[in-house]
Structure formats: structure tokens, C-alpha cells
Design a protein around this motif. Sequence first.
Motif, PDB file in Angstrom:
ATOM      1  N   ARG A   1       0.867  -1.176   0.000  1.00 32.95           N
ATOM      2  CA  ARG A   1       0.000   0.000   0.000  1.00 32.95           C
ATOM      3  C   ARG A   1       0.899   1.220   0.000  1.00 32.95           C
ATOM      4  NH1 ARG A   1      -4.746  -1.188   3.087  1.00 32.95           N
ATOM      5  NH2 ARG A   1      -4.854  -2.486   1.227  1.00 32.95           N
ATOM      6  N   ARG A   2       0.858   1.931  -1.106  1.00 33.79           N
ATOM      7  CA  ARG A   2       1.691   3.133  -1.224  1.00 33.79           C
ATOM      8  C   ARG A   2       0.959   4.297  -0.565  1.00 33.79           C
ATOM      9  NH1 ARG A   2       5.498   4.030  -6.091  1.00 33.79           N
ATOM     10  NH2 ARG A   2       6.613   2.636  -4.683  1.00 33.79           N
ATOM     11  N   ARG A   3       1.704   5.002   0.288  1.00 33.07           N
ATOM     12  CA  ARG A   3       1.115   6.132   1.016  1.00 33.07           C
ATOM     13  C   ARG A   3       1.865   7.421   0.716  1.00 33.07           C
ATOM     14  NH1 ARG A   3       1.561   3.196   6.727  1.00 33.07           N
ATOM     15  NH2 ARG A   3       3.636   2.943   5.845  1.00 33.07           N
ATOM     16  N   SER A   4       1.163   8.519   0.846  1.00 33.25           N
ATOM     17  CA  SER A   4       1.811   9.828   0.684  1.00 33.25           C
ATOM     18  C   SER A   4       2.713  10.085   1.884  1.00 33.25           C
ATOM     19  CB  SER A   4       0.748  10.929   0.612  1.00 33.25           C
ATOM     20  OG  SER A   4       0.166  11.095   1.896  1.00 33.25           O
TER      21      SER A   4
ATOM     22  N   GLU B   1      -2.534   5.891  -1.274  1.00 34.90           N
ATOM     23  CA  GLU B   1      -2.665   6.413  -2.637  1.00 34.90           C
ATOM     24  C   GLU B   1      -2.875   5.335  -3.680  1.00 34.90           C
ATOM     25  OE1 GLU B   1       0.996   8.619  -2.954  1.00 34.90           O
ATOM     26  OE2 GLU B   1      -0.046  10.496  -2.449  1.00 34.90           O
ATOM     27  N   LEU B   2      -2.243   4.185  -3.475  1.00 32.55           N
ATOM     28  CA  LEU B   2      -2.269   3.127  -4.493  1.00 32.55           C
ATOM     29  C   LEU B   2      -2.193   1.762  -3.827  1.00 32.55           C
ATOM     30  CD1 LEU B   2       0.373   4.025  -7.249  1.00 32.55           C
ATOM     31  CD2 LEU B   2      -2.121   3.913  -7.546  1.00 32.55           C
ATOM     32  N   GLU B   3      -2.890   0.788  -4.429  1.00 27.25           N
ATOM     33  CA  GLU B   3      -2.662  -0.615  -4.111  1.00 27.25           C
ATOM     34  C   GLU B   3      -1.720  -1.127  -5.197  1.00 27.25           C
ATOM     35  OE1 GLU B   3      -3.762  -1.864  -1.419  1.00 27.25           O
ATOM     36  OE2 GLU B   3      -4.310  -3.986  -1.606  1.00 27.25           O
TER      37      GLU B   3
ATOM     38  N   GLU C   1      -5.828   5.380   7.403  1.00 24.45           N
ATOM     39  CA  GLU C   1      -4.921   5.772   6.313  1.00 24.45           C
ATOM     40  C   GLU C   1      -5.670   6.152   5.038  1.00 24.45           C
ATOM     41  OE1 GLU C   1      -1.219   2.576   7.011  1.00 24.45           O
ATOM     42  OE2 GLU C   1      -2.510   2.440   5.243  1.00 24.45           O
ATOM     43  N   LEU C   2      -6.907   5.676   4.917  1.00 25.85           N
ATOM     44  CA  LEU C   2      -7.620   5.863   3.645  1.00 25.85           C
ATOM     45  C   LEU C   2      -7.962   7.335   3.447  1.00 25.85           C
ATOM     46  CD1 LEU C   2     -10.125   2.862   3.617  1.00 25.85           C
ATOM     47  CD2 LEU C   2      -7.884   3.044   2.520  1.00 25.85           C
ATOM     48  N   PRO C   3      -8.046   7.758   2.192  1.00 24.32           N
ATOM     49  CA  PRO C   3      -8.542   9.108   1.960  1.00 24.32           C
ATOM     50  C   PRO C   3      -9.960   9.229   2.519  1.00 24.32           C
ATOM     51  CG  PRO C   3      -8.341   7.884  -0.112  1.00 24.32           C
ATOM     52  CD  PRO C   3      -7.705   7.057   0.949  1.00 24.32           C
ATOM     53  N   ARG C   4     -10.303  10.385   2.987  1.00 25.64           N
ATOM     54  CA  ARG C   4     -11.600  10.603   3.649  1.00 25.64           C
ATOM     55  C   ARG C   4     -12.768  10.166   2.752  1.00 25.64           C
ATOM     56  NH1 ARG C   4     -14.162  10.711   8.500  1.00 25.64           N
ATOM     57  NH2 ARG C   4     -16.282  10.940   7.755  1.00 25.64           N
ATOM     58  N   SER C   5     -12.578  10.264   1.447  1.00 30.39           N
ATOM     59  CA  SER C   5     -13.650   9.883   0.516  1.00 30.39           C
ATOM     60  C   SER C   5     -14.033   8.410   0.642  1.00 30.39           C
ATOM     61  CB  SER C   5     -13.213  10.166  -0.923  1.00 30.39           C
ATOM     62  OG  SER C   5     -12.100   9.341  -1.252  1.00 30.39           O
ATOM     63  N   ALA C   6     -13.197   7.608   1.283  1.00 28.83           N
ATOM     64  CA  ALA C   6     -13.500   6.177   1.417  1.00 28.83           C
ATOM     65  C   ALA C   6     -14.751   5.927   2.238  1.00 28.83           C
ATOM     66  CB  ALA C   6     -12.312   5.453   2.056  1.00 28.83           C
TER      67      ALA C   6
ATOM     68  N   ILE D   1      -8.898   3.936  -3.533  1.00 27.69           N
ATOM     69  CA  ILE D   1      -7.608   4.113  -4.211  1.00 27.69           C
ATOM     70  C   ILE D   1      -7.551   3.127  -5.370  1.00 27.69           C
ATOM     71  CG2 ILE D   1      -6.356   4.937  -2.147  1.00 27.69           C
ATOM     72  CD1 ILE D   1      -5.175   2.112  -1.865  1.00 27.69           C
ATOM     73  N   PRO D   2      -6.839   3.462  -6.436  1.00 27.03           N
ATOM     74  CA  PRO D   2      -6.760   2.530  -7.570  1.00 27.03           C
ATOM     75  C   PRO D   2      -5.758   1.404  -7.313  1.00 27.03           C
ATOM     76  CG  PRO D   2      -5.609   4.576  -8.075  1.00 27.03           C
ATOM     77  CD  PRO D   2      -6.180   4.746  -6.703  1.00 27.03           C
ATOM     78  N   THR D   3      -5.997   0.299  -7.984  1.00 29.98           N
ATOM     79  CA  THR D   3      -5.056  -0.817  -7.958  1.00 29.98           C
ATOM     80  C   THR D   3      -4.141  -0.679  -9.168  1.00 29.98           C
ATOM     81  OG1 THR D   3      -6.688  -2.260  -6.935  1.00 29.98           O
ATOM     82  CG2 THR D   3      -4.846  -3.333  -8.061  1.00 29.98           C
TER      83      THR D   3
END
Lengths: 452, 452
Positions: B360-363, B369-371, B417-422, B432-434
Motif C-alpha cells: 500500500r503506497r502512502r503519501s 494512494e495506491l494498491e 490511512e484511507l482518503p476521507r472519501s473512502a 484508491i486505484p489498484t
Amino acid sequence: MTETVALSTAPSTALLTDHYELTMLQASLADGTAHRRSVFELFGRRLPDGRRYGVVAGVNRLLDALERFRFDEQTIAFLADRGIVDQPTRDWLADFRFSGDIAGYADGEIFFPGSPVLVVESSFAEAVLLETVFLSILNHDSAVASAASRMTWWAGGRPCIEMGSRRTHEEAAVASALAAYIAGFATTSNLEAARRFGIPSAGTAAHSFTLLHDTERDAFVSQVDALGKGTTLLVDTYDLTEAVKTAIEITGPELGAVRLDSGDLPSLAGQVRDQLDALGATKTRIIVTSDLDEYQIAALAPAAVDGYGVGTSLVTGSGYPTCGFVYKLVAREDADGTMLPVAKKSPDKISIGGRKYALRRRSAAGVAELELIGVGERPQDDGDDRELLKPLVEAGKIVGRTTPAESQAHHLKVRDELPRSASQLSRGEPAIPTEYIGDLKTRNPFAPRSAI
Amino acid sequence: MTETVALSTAPSTALLTDHYELTMLQASLADGTAHRRSVFELFGRRLPDGRRYGVVAGVNRLLDALERFRFDEQTIAFLADRGIVDQPTRDWLADFRFSGDIAGYADGEIFFPGSPVLVVESSFAEAVLLETVFLSILNHDSAVASAASRMTWWAGGRPCIEMGSRRTHEEAAVASALAAYIAGFATTSNLEAARRFGIPSAGTAAHSFTLLHDTERDAFVSQVDALGKGTTLLVDTYDLTEAVKTAIEITGPELGAVRLDSGDLPSLAGQVRDQLDALGATKTRIIVTSDLDEYQIAALAPAAVDGYGVGTSLVTGSGYPTCGFVYKLVAREDADGTMLPVAKKSPDKISIGGRKYALRRRSAAGVAELELIGVGERPQDDGDDRELLKPLVEAGKIVGRTTPAESQAHHLKVRDELPRSASQLSRGEPAIPTEYIGDLKTRNPFAPRSAI
């Protein structure tokens, strides 16, 4: 001899129970109301949206669970450690044996809104304890059977194969296999269901088996060597036409079946049928298995298909994974010993007080016309009413077991009574209306208004 | 000491298996391919329609099931009686012990389309046998946890109480209670879950308890005598306002809570709050429990509510009772001992050959940000990638157990960790996109085209 025990028979089911059943028990034991004679009924207020009928399953599993509903030392110790109930309640639980009566619709019977699928009469203490485990079993198994019956109806004479184990809880999978069988499925992929209930199981190979081998031919040869030419070869791992050709080269026309698990099934089935016939394999059957449900099965009726494998949509009740059955106190003894009908006063959750009877009224030609449910005196029967409540438990003794084969036969027989419109997949009303008759006034001790 | 055994530990899980796994075993033992080293991966191709993320649950139950996956004498005898597999296969099964490696996402971890939730590496024979039971457990438990997480997110600081046992299979109920707890639920009504997993249980009384008594006051007095003034009184059996008045007359302002189980909850909760406050019971909480789901919970956010009891929608995955995880052979040994990526060639069912890693890539701020999923060499990590696959089993030894409390803590941490939109309940794309990276060409031994 074996040292382990079958999953189905050994463990206690006593804690498959909601916490509040034990706290209610404690309070009612303390104030003496625990011993009031009580009638609980299990019923659904409505069918899932658009369904024409429901199918009862789980009754025999429920009887098994009742037999194993015992508070053994380990269970009592847990209740003590957690402080869930007091010592007098634990003493009562240690001696618990259900001593009451249970009547119910049989496995395979059809139900409608309001049908009193189960009627439990005993002391409050005994009957309230069984609420959760009874609801769990009937809500789950009947949801699966209700979906399964629509599938087998539309499959007509073609066999349906249950293969949904992987898409539901591992024990729900075993119960689903039985529920599907009751509703007319021919076989299951689930081996524990085959062992526990004696129903037929079947299976051959997955894509992984083909991928494991260096060539598809190697995989087919290996499978035919192991299982014989009557086996079913999975032909859509790489190129369908190549696979069918290879298959018949190996087995000749005696190949039992081919299986298609992806793509546009009606057209692929036609193409494979033509190819098989051209190769002389006119008796080789075509089995399809890709995310089928009752709508797909109906759509495949004109296709060159010989059997259906059904997974996800079966074990999830095809959109309705639970029946919404509730378990309600409908009558209980008063302080002076007379039975009083009771019901919650709620505008959005209808309950009708009083112990019910249930009859399926049929025309002279044997077609179901009404679900007759009532309290009190029964209507005149001109010989066409079928009694729906069967004795299951009498004074604590189990008297109502049936075999899976009997349940399936019963289902196919009573489904045949329904008006033909019951098979419709379009959304609509229940196939027959439910009619309440008799004295339905709920003598609510606080608010003497009808609960209806 | 006790004579019976806990439901969770005693019985063999070996037949929670599809028939075809054993027939594949027989054929591959006969031709020698059974011993080829193989990698199977368990993943979902997509999230349920509109969901932003999924939550893994069932990993610890899966390890328990693996430990009990043994072909005892009784099981072998069944396979012989039914003629399901031949003698050499039965001999192999009698000695079966899983000797391979398993890595997986932890209980409570978030997953996205394509996430390799479980990676099983062993001989084909050992790994193929576990397909069904692994899928059953993860498909069920993760479906429940995925729904539960949306509920606890929207409940904010208010506790969620799991009470869905009656609406699902009796053993699925136990697993659902654990899955809900992992996703942040505070308590369960299910006593077997409390015993088996050590999670907190709670419960007080149902409508039947009120109906059992001659008056509502009698019922309340009895409950308070048994459970103390801190209990929760169910106040909607007859007249809500009368019931609240009676309740506070009995307990004074120390009453723990009242429960509402029907009607227009936001307005009734406000009315009851006002009444309680006027009676001085400003600390008495209001618990609501009528057919709630994540949407209702979100809608009740501004209401005078202190806790949510959730039943049906939780145990049925709030519309998605299964995750659709599949278990696919992605690599296996060739005849000369080298590992080959493999995949079925199917336009409608994507599989990617080769053993995956997952990050899991994080800022820099720690927001996911990405799977990142790939085969082969890993990308450069600037310190913000989180490794998702944890060792669970090494050379047959279980190494990856976690407690329910650890799993819950992990879930709340990684959800954060997820963006709030989750948390959005509106339909939309995964949070987040894969992204697939690395060498993804599937070296299909027949058709050397990419499977993507």
C-alpha cells in the motif's frame, strides 16, 4: 474405531443464543413468570419482494439442534466466569431439557406471509431459550430452499448441481446443500453434506487441474484414466473448439459430459452441441456453470444444455439471504392459569395474538387457493383442506423427523399443488392469498384493541 | 472437567471441501503432477458495486480450520464407502499434513480489486485441497466485516452492537460476530462468539419479556431487580411515553438506557430524549435497533441516539453477502522444476499468472494512494510503502495468529490511512486505484499471449 466426532452431533448448541435470552430467564425465574405456559410462533410478515412463494427447510436440522441444546459443565462455567447469569439460573440451566410441544411446517412445505411455520408451546423459560437457534436455522435454510425451488422449477427435467460452498460460511455451505436438495437439486459438491445427510455428491475437475499439466491433452488423459470416460471434462481453459476435439479424440463418443464455465452460454452450448454431434458424441451432455441463477436458467431453457451447476446465487438466496422470520410470544398463561393471547402494539410490525392453526385450502381439482390461518375454531372442511402443522416434538420427545429424500418428494408434491402462476419470475404477489379467520382480537392486557 | 468439546476445536474440517478437489487429487497423484510445487492466490476481481473498500476477516478462523484439516478414520471410511477416491489417494489423505507456506493480508486489513488476500505455496495436492474451506471462510467473514466497517465509521464514537444471529446460519452467526468486532463493533449478542473468541457480549430483554408479565411495570421491576438500574429497558411494547415514565419511576435517573425497536427513530429518539431530560435522567442513554444499516446509521447521526444495534444488514453484508473471492493457480513447477506463471484464458474472468507481492503506497502525510500489485522485482520504496502480505504459515507451522483485539486495532489504524472519501456511502469507485506493475506476461504454455 474413530476418535473424533461428526460435526453435526457432538457439540452443544446451547450458546447459539442471544445474551438477552439468558437475562430474561434470570429475571423471570426470580419473579416466577418463567414457569407460565407460553406459545411462541415463528413466521414471516411478508415474502421477499416479488416472490410468489417460500419453501421451508431446516426443520430436521432444528430438531438436531434441539437435541444438542444442553448446558454442559463447560458452558455453565463460561456463564459463571463472565457473570452472565446468577447461580439459581445456572442451576436451572444445568438441568435444562425441553419438555414442551412443537408443531411445524415440514421440510419442503410451501409457506406464505403469516404462515405459522413453527409453533412452540412450553414454559416461557424453555421456549424463550430456543428463539435464536431456531430462527437462525429456519431463516437461513428456508432462504436457500426458496431460491433453489425457483431454479429447479425452471430447470425442468435437467438436473441442478449445488456448488456454492465456496461463496458462503463453511457450515452454512453444508446446510445450503441440504436445503437445495430438499428443493429438488440432484447433487451437491459439498462432501460434508454428503456424509452428514447422505445426499449425493459429484465433482470432477477445475481449471487449476488443466493449468497444472503441460498440455490440456495431458490433463484430459489423466482425468479419464482416473475417473473413466463417463466423466465431465472442463473445456474452456484455453480454446473451446480445440478442447472438445481433444476430448473426443481421447474418449471417443462415450465421453459423459463437457462443462462450460464462462462466456455466452446459449451460443457456446449450441456450438459445442453441433461439434459433439458431428464427432459422433451425440450422447455427451453439456453442463453449464457460470454464475447462474433462476433467471439465467430460465433463459437457457431453449439452449442445448443438459444440466446446471449453481453456486453463489443459490447459497445467498438469490438476492434474499434470509427469510425475515420472527419468533413471537402469542399467548401465555395468566396469573390464574388461563391462556391469554398477547401481541406487541406496533403499527409497523404486525403480530396477531393467539395460537394459530394453518390449512392450505385447495380446489376440487387439487389446486391451492388460500393459506387459511386462524385462532380458535376451525372452518368447515369439505375435504380439500390440507393440514400444514405437523407434530415435531411431543412432551420433549422428537416425533417428526423426515429424511432428505422424503422432504424432497414432499416439496415436489406440494409445489405441484400451486397455481401455475407461482413459477413466474416477474415480480408480483404471493401465488395464493393468506386469509385470517376466527377470533383474532388480541386481548392485550393493557390496550384491548385488535393488533391487526 | 468437562466431557464435551468446544464447537471450534474438535471436529475435522477436511470434508468442508468440494468433491472435485479429491478427484483432481486422485488423478494428479496417479500421473505424478500432484507433487509439482504450486502457488494459488485468493483474490477478488472487483468490489461489490459502489463500495469504496473491503475489509479482510476470517484469517484466524482459516488458520484454525487448517489446523483441523485432517482425514481421520471416519472420514477415510466415508470416502471408501462412497467410492469417491481410490485406495492410494485415501492412503495419501490419511497422512495429510499441510507442509507449505501461506502469506496473507491480516484480519482487519483493507483490500481492493486484485489484492492477493492469500498466497498459498505448496505441492498442488496440498494446496488444491484447501480451496473450498479457505474461500468459504474469507468470502463470508470479509463480506460481513466490509459492511460492518461502513457502519462503525458512520457511527463515529457511538457503540455498535452486533445482534444479527437470528438472521443467518447459526454458525455463520458466530463468525459474523467476530467479523463485526474486527471492524469496530463494541459487543455482540451471540454467546458462542463471546465464549469462543473472548469478545464482549451484551443483552437485556425482548418484547416477549414484557408481554409475559401482567403489566409493563411488573416486567420493568423484574428486569431492574435482576440486572440493576444500569440495564436497558425496552420501551416500545405498548405506549412509549408511558413506558419511559414508568421506567424512570422505577429506577430514578440512574437508568442505564432505553431501547427503541420500531417507528420513526429520529423523531422518537428526540421525543424520548426530551422526556428523559425533563425527568432528570440526563445520563440515560438511548439505543436504537430497528432494521438498521449503514445508511440508517448515517441518517441518525444528528439524532439523540447513543448506540446502534444492528442485525440483518450486518450478517448479510448489507446487500453483498459474499465477496466473490476466487482461488486460482497462478504458478506451478514445470517438468524440469522451474516455476511457470499460469492463467486461464478467459475474456470475462481476468486472472494474472505469477506470484504477487502487494504494497500500500502512502503519501508522505500517510494517506493511502495506491494498491501496488506486481510480479517479479519490487519497485523502489521511499519509505511510504506498507507491506500487505504477512507470513501466516511457514513450512506447515502456523506463525501468523492475531487476537480479535489486535485485529480491531489494526483495522481502525489502516482505515484511518484511507482518503476521507473512502467513507462515502454514495456509489463510486474504490477509494484508491489498484496498479499492476512488473512483468505481468502470463507464460501460458499453450497460448503465449498475456492473460490481461
